[in-house]
Motif scaffolding. Structure first.
Motif, PDB file in Angstrom:
ATOM      1  N   UNK A 190       0.810  -1.219   0.000  1.00 51.96           N
ATOM      2  CA  UNK A 190       0.000   0.000   0.000  1.00 51.96           C
ATOM      3  C   UNK A 190       0.840   1.265   0.000  1.00 51.96           C
ATOM      4  N   UNK A 191       2.032   1.197   0.599  1.00 52.20           N
ATOM      5  CA  UNK A 191       2.884   2.373   0.687  1.00 52.20           C
ATOM      6  C   UNK A 191       3.999   2.377  -0.331  1.00 52.20           C
ATOM      7  N   UNK A 192       4.859   1.382  -0.261  1.00 49.36           N
ATOM      8  CA  UNK A 192       6.051   1.363  -1.114  1.00 49.36           C
ATOM      9  C   UNK A 192       5.715   1.135  -2.589  1.00 49.36           C
ATOM     10  N   UNK A 193       4.939   0.090  -2.874  1.00 51.28           N
ATOM     11  CA  UNK A 193       4.616  -0.208  -4.276  1.00 51.28           C
ATOM     12  C   UNK A 193       3.727   0.879  -4.876  1.00 51.28           C
ATOM     13  N   UNK A 194       2.720   1.309  -4.130  1.00 51.72           N
ATOM     14  CA  UNK A 194       1.846   2.371  -4.631  1.00 51.72           C
ATOM     15  C   UNK A 194       2.629   3.660  -4.834  1.00 51.72           C
ATOM     16  N   UNK A 195       3.584   3.945  -3.924  1.00 49.84           N
ATOM     17  CA  UNK A 195       4.428   5.121  -4.092  1.00 49.84           C
ATOM     18  C   UNK A 195       5.360   4.987  -5.274  1.00 49.84           C
ATOM     19  N   UNK A 196       5.889   3.777  -5.499  1.00 46.39           N
ATOM     20  CA  UNK A 196       6.777   3.550  -6.631  1.00 46.39           C
ATOM     21  C   UNK A 196       6.104   3.783  -7.970  1.00 46.39           C
ATOM     22  N   UNK A 197       4.805   3.513  -8.030  1.00 53.31           N
ATOM     23  CA  UNK A 197       4.069   3.729  -9.284  1.00 53.31           C
ATOM     24  C   UNK A 197       3.968   5.204  -9.639  1.00 53.31           C
ATOM     25  N   UNK A 198       4.211   6.082  -8.668  1.00 60.56           N
ATOM     26  CA  UNK A 198       4.149   7.523  -8.911  1.00 60.56           C
ATOM     27  C   UNK A 198       5.490   8.091  -9.365  1.00 60.56           C
ATOM     28  N   UNK A 199       6.537   7.244  -9.383  1.00 57.34           N
ATOM     29  CA  UNK A 199       7.868   7.658  -9.831  1.00 57.34           C
ATOM     30  C   UNK A 199       8.067   7.102 -11.238  1.00 57.34           C
ATOM     31  N   UNK A 200       8.145   7.965 -12.261  1.00 62.59           N
ATOM     32  CA  UNK A 200       8.150   7.481 -13.654  1.00 62.59           C
ATOM     33  C   UNK A 200       9.182   6.400 -13.950  1.00 62.59           C
ATOM     34  N   UNK A 201      10.417   6.547 -13.485  1.00 63.15           N
ATOM     35  CA  UNK A 201      11.453   5.563 -13.803  1.00 63.15           C
ATOM     36  C   UNK A 201      11.139   4.204 -13.196  1.00 63.15           C
ATOM     37  N   UNK A 202      10.505   4.203 -12.037  1.00 62.93           N
ATOM     38  CA  UNK A 202      10.131   2.947 -11.380  1.00 62.93           C
ATOM     39  C   UNK A 202       8.872   2.365 -12.012  1.00 62.93           C
ATOM     40  N   UNK A 203       7.912   3.232 -12.284  1.00 68.01           N
ATOM     41  CA  UNK A 203       6.660   2.773 -12.884  1.00 68.01           C
ATOM     42  C   UNK A 203       6.880   2.184 -14.271  1.00 68.01           C
ATOM     43  N   UNK A 204       7.992   2.529 -14.908  1.00 70.35           N
ATOM     44  CA  UNK A 204       8.301   1.969 -16.228  1.00 70.35           C
ATOM     45  C   UNK A 204       8.433   0.457 -16.175  1.00 70.35           C
ATOM     46  N   UNK A 205       8.678  -0.080 -14.973  1.00 71.91           N
ATOM     47  CA  UNK A 205       8.811  -1.532 -14.811  1.00 71.91           C
ATOM     48  C   UNK A 205       7.523  -2.174 -14.286  1.00 71.91           C
ATOM     49  N   UNK A 206       6.440  -1.425 -14.250  1.00 72.69           N
ATOM     50  CA  UNK A 206       5.187  -1.959 -13.704  1.00 72.69           C
ATOM     51  C   UNK A 206       4.716  -3.195 -14.456  1.00 72.69           C
ATOM     52  N   UNK A 207       5.051  -3.296 -15.725  1.00 72.10           N
ATOM     53  CA  UNK A 207       4.658  -4.461 -16.512  1.00 72.10           C
ATOM     54  C   UNK A 207       5.508  -5.688 -16.247  1.00 72.10           C
ATOM     55  N   UNK A 208       6.634  -5.499 -15.580  1.00 73.38           N
ATOM     56  CA  UNK A 208       7.534  -6.593 -15.218  1.00 73.38           C
ATOM     57  C   UNK A 208       7.388  -6.797 -13.713  1.00 73.38           C
ATOM     58  N   UNK A 209       6.463  -7.646 -13.312  1.00 70.65           N
ATOM     59  CA  UNK A 209       6.093  -7.745 -11.902  1.00 70.65           C
ATOM     60  C   UNK A 209       7.273  -8.097 -10.997  1.00 70.65           C
ATOM     61  N   UNK A 210       8.158  -8.991 -11.444  1.00 69.56           N
ATOM     62  CA  UNK A 210       9.287  -9.386 -10.603  1.00 69.56           C
ATOM     63  C   UNK A 210      10.261  -8.226 -10.397  1.00 69.56           C
ATOM     64  N   UNK A 211      10.558  -7.506 -11.474  1.00 72.41           N
ATOM     65  CA  UNK A 211      11.478  -6.378 -11.362  1.00 72.41           C
ATOM     66  C   UNK A 211      10.853  -5.261 -10.528  1.00 72.41           C
ATOM     67  N   UNK A 212       9.591  -4.981 -10.778  1.00 73.62           N
ATOM     68  CA  UNK A 212       8.915  -3.910 -10.040  1.00 73.62           C
ATOM     69  C   UNK A 212       8.854  -4.244  -8.552  1.00 73.62           C
ATOM     70  N   UNK A 213       8.557  -5.496  -8.236  1.00 76.00           N
ATOM     71  CA  UNK A 213       8.484  -5.893  -6.834  1.00 76.00           C
ATOM     72  C   UNK A 213       9.854  -5.815  -6.179  1.00 76.00           C
ATOM     73  N   UNK A 214      10.894  -6.189  -6.892  1.00 77.91           N
ATOM     74  CA  UNK A 214      12.236  -6.120  -6.307  1.00 77.91           C
ATOM     75  C   UNK A 214      12.621  -4.674  -6.002  1.00 77.91           C
ATOM     76  N   UNK A 215      12.146  -3.737  -6.819  1.00 83.02           N
ATOM     77  CA  UNK A 215      12.460  -2.326  -6.603  1.00 83.02           C
ATOM     78  C   UNK A 215      11.654  -1.730  -5.451  1.00 83.02           C
ATOM     79  N   UNK A 216      10.399  -2.112  -5.339  1.00 80.37           N
ATOM     80  CA  UNK A 216       9.506  -1.456  -4.386  1.00 80.37           C
ATOM     81  C   UNK A 216       9.330  -2.208  -3.066  1.00 80.37           C
ATOM     82  N   UNK A 217       9.668  -3.477  -3.036  1.00 84.52           N
ATOM     83  CA  UNK A 217       9.479  -4.277  -1.813  1.00 84.52           C
ATOM     84  C   UNK A 217      10.784  -4.524  -1.057  1.00 84.52           C
ATOM     85  N   UNK A 218      11.881  -3.959  -1.537  1.00 83.05           N
ATOM     86  CA  UNK A 218      13.164  -4.145  -0.864  1.00 83.05           C
ATOM     87  C   UNK A 218      13.512  -2.888  -0.086  1.00 83.05           C
TER      88      UNK A 218
END
Length: 352
Positions: A190-218
Motif C-alpha cells: 500500500x505504501x512502497x509499491x503504490x508510491x513507486x508507481x508515482x515515480x516514472x522511472x520505477x513505474x516503467x517496470x510496472x509491466x515486469x512484476x518481478x522487477x517492479x516488486x524487487x524495486x519497491x518491496x526491498x
C-alpha cells in the motif's frame, strides 16, 4: 445472539467427531488456539476473554502473536492438535501459503474479514510534523531508487528533506515491523509499491512484476529502517525514547497511545475511523481470520468462538473490538461475513 449460539451448537453437534481423528500423535488439545498477526492480537485476545467468561465449561482460548506470516505458516503445517485452529492475519492469505496448506492436508479453510485497520506513520507528540506524499515513502525507504538520470542506485538520501523539500530536515530513521509481519507486507503493497508507481522511472517496470516488486518491496538495510519485532507497542515506546524517529504500525496501537504519539498525514489525509472505513486514507487495509474447518466439531467451542468474534457485540459498530481500535465493517458486509462463518464456506485459492 442466543439463537445464533444454539444454532451453532446444533451444527457443531452434528459434525462432532473424535478428537483422536485430529491427533498427530503428540497428545490431545481441548482449548482453542489462534496464532498470527500482532495487529489482530488485541482484538482476538478481547474475544478470547469474553468467550472464556461466557463459556466457563470450555478451556480458555490461547492467542499467540507470531506475525501474520508466522501464524499462517503454523496453521498450514497440517490438521491436528499440534497446529492452530485459527490464523489471525493483517493481509489476505497468499497463493503460496494456500498451496502449502493444501499440500499438508489443510484442504478446507474459511476466510473471514473481521474489519479494517490503517497503517500509520507516526512520531512522538513533540516531534516534527510531516505531510507525506505517497511516493515519499518509496523514495525515502527503498533500497534502490532512480537518480536524476533515471538510473537505479543505492538510496543516497539521508534526510527527509533530501526526499521532498516540503519535509523536515530530519534524518531518515523508521522503526517498523519485520518481514514475518502482515503489517510489513501491507506497508510494502500500500505504501512502497503504490508510491513507486508515482515515480516514472520505477513505474516503467510496472509491466515486469518481478522487477517492479524487487524495486519497491526491498527496504533499505543501512539503518534508515530498523526491524523492531512483532510487538507494535515496542515501536510506540521507541518513538518516545528516540527523538527524530518515525514508526510504522497499526492504527489500533495509535488510538491506544495518543498521549505519547501522533500520526502523520499521507497525501493530506489523516488516518481515522472514517477515512479508513471509506478507503480515502491510502494505507487502509482489511483484517482477517482463517479457520481450519477440519477442527470444527473437534476442538470444543471453536465455532462458538468464531460466532462471538463475528457478532454485533464484538465486530459491529460500537462493539468491544472497536473499543480496541478495530474499524468495523459496514453492517451489510458484516452480515455477509457472518453468513460465511455460519455455513463454514471454504475459500477459493487466492489469485496471487
Amino acid at each position: 445472539m442466543n439463537l445464533t449460539l444454539r444454532t451453532l451448537s446444533a451444527i457443531a453437534g452434528l459434525s462432532l467427531i473424535s478428537l483422536a481423528a485430529c491427533d498427530t500423535g503428540s497428545g490431545q488439545r481441548t482449548g482453542i488456539w489462534a496464532a498470527g498477526s500482532s495487529t489482530v492480537f488485541p482484538f482476538a485476545t478481547r474475544v478470547a476473554e469474553n468467550f472464556a467468561r461466557n463459556n466457563p465449561g470450555n478451556a480458555s482460548p490461547r492467542v499467540e502473536s507470531l506475525g501474520t506470516g508466522g501464524g499462517i505458516q503454523a496453521f498450514c503445517q497440517g490438521v491436528g492438535p499440534t497446529t492452530p485452529d485459527i490464523a489471525n492475519a493483517s493481509r489476505p492469505m497468499k497463493k503460496s501459503e494456500f498451496e502449502l496448506c493444501q499440500k499438508n492436508g489443510v484442504t478446507e479453510i474459511v476466510e473471514l474479514k473481521i474489519g479494517y485497520d490503517g497503517i500509520v506513520v507516526a512520531t512522538a507528540r513533540n516531534g516534527n510534523s510531516f505531510n507525506f506524499e505517497l511516493n515519499d515513502l518509496y523514495e525515502g525507504l527503498a533500497q534502490t531508487v532512480p537518480d536524476a538520470n533515471g538510473q537505479f542506485v543505492t538510496n543516497p538520501k539521508r534526510t527527509w528533506r533530501d526526499v521532498n523539500l516540503g519535509l523536515p530536515e530530519q534524518r531518515i530513521q523508521v522503526y517498523g515491523p519485520p518481514p514475518t509481519s502482515g503489517t510489513r507486507d501491507a506497508f510494502l503493497e500500500l505504501g512502497m509499491a503504490a508510491g513507486g508507481k508515482l515515480v516514472p522511472a520505477t513505474n516503467a517496470f510496472a509491466g515486469d512484476s518481478k522487477r517492479f516488486e524487487s524495486l519497491t518491496h526491498t527496504i533499505r538495510e543501512d539503518g534508515a529502517w530498523v526491524d523492531s519485532g512483532e510487538n507494535d507497542n515496542a515501536i510506540v515506546q521507541t518513538l518516545t525514547r528516540t527523538p527524530g524517529s518515525l514508526g510504522v504500525f497499526g492504527f489500533s496501537f495509535l488510538e491506544q497511545n495518543l498521549d505519547t504519539v501522533k500520526a502523520e498525514t499521507i497525501d493530506g489525509v489523516m488516518p481515522s475511523v472514517d477515512t479508513i472505513a471509506d478507503g480515502s486514507y491510502p494505507l487502509a487495509r482489511s483484517l482477517y481470520i482463517y479457520v481450519k474447518k477440519a477442527h470444527v466439531g473437534v476442538i470444543p467451542g471453536l465455532q462458538l468462538y468464531v460466532a462471538e468474534l463475528m457478532s454485533d457485540a464484538s465486530a459491529g459498530r460500537g462493539g468491544y473490538m472497536q473499543d480496541r481500535g478495530l474499524v468495523p465493517l459496514p453492517a451489510p458486509e458484516l452480515a455477509e461475513q457472518r453468513a460465511i462463518a455460519m455455513a463454514l464456506t471454504p475459500m477459493s485459492a487466492p489469485a496471487k
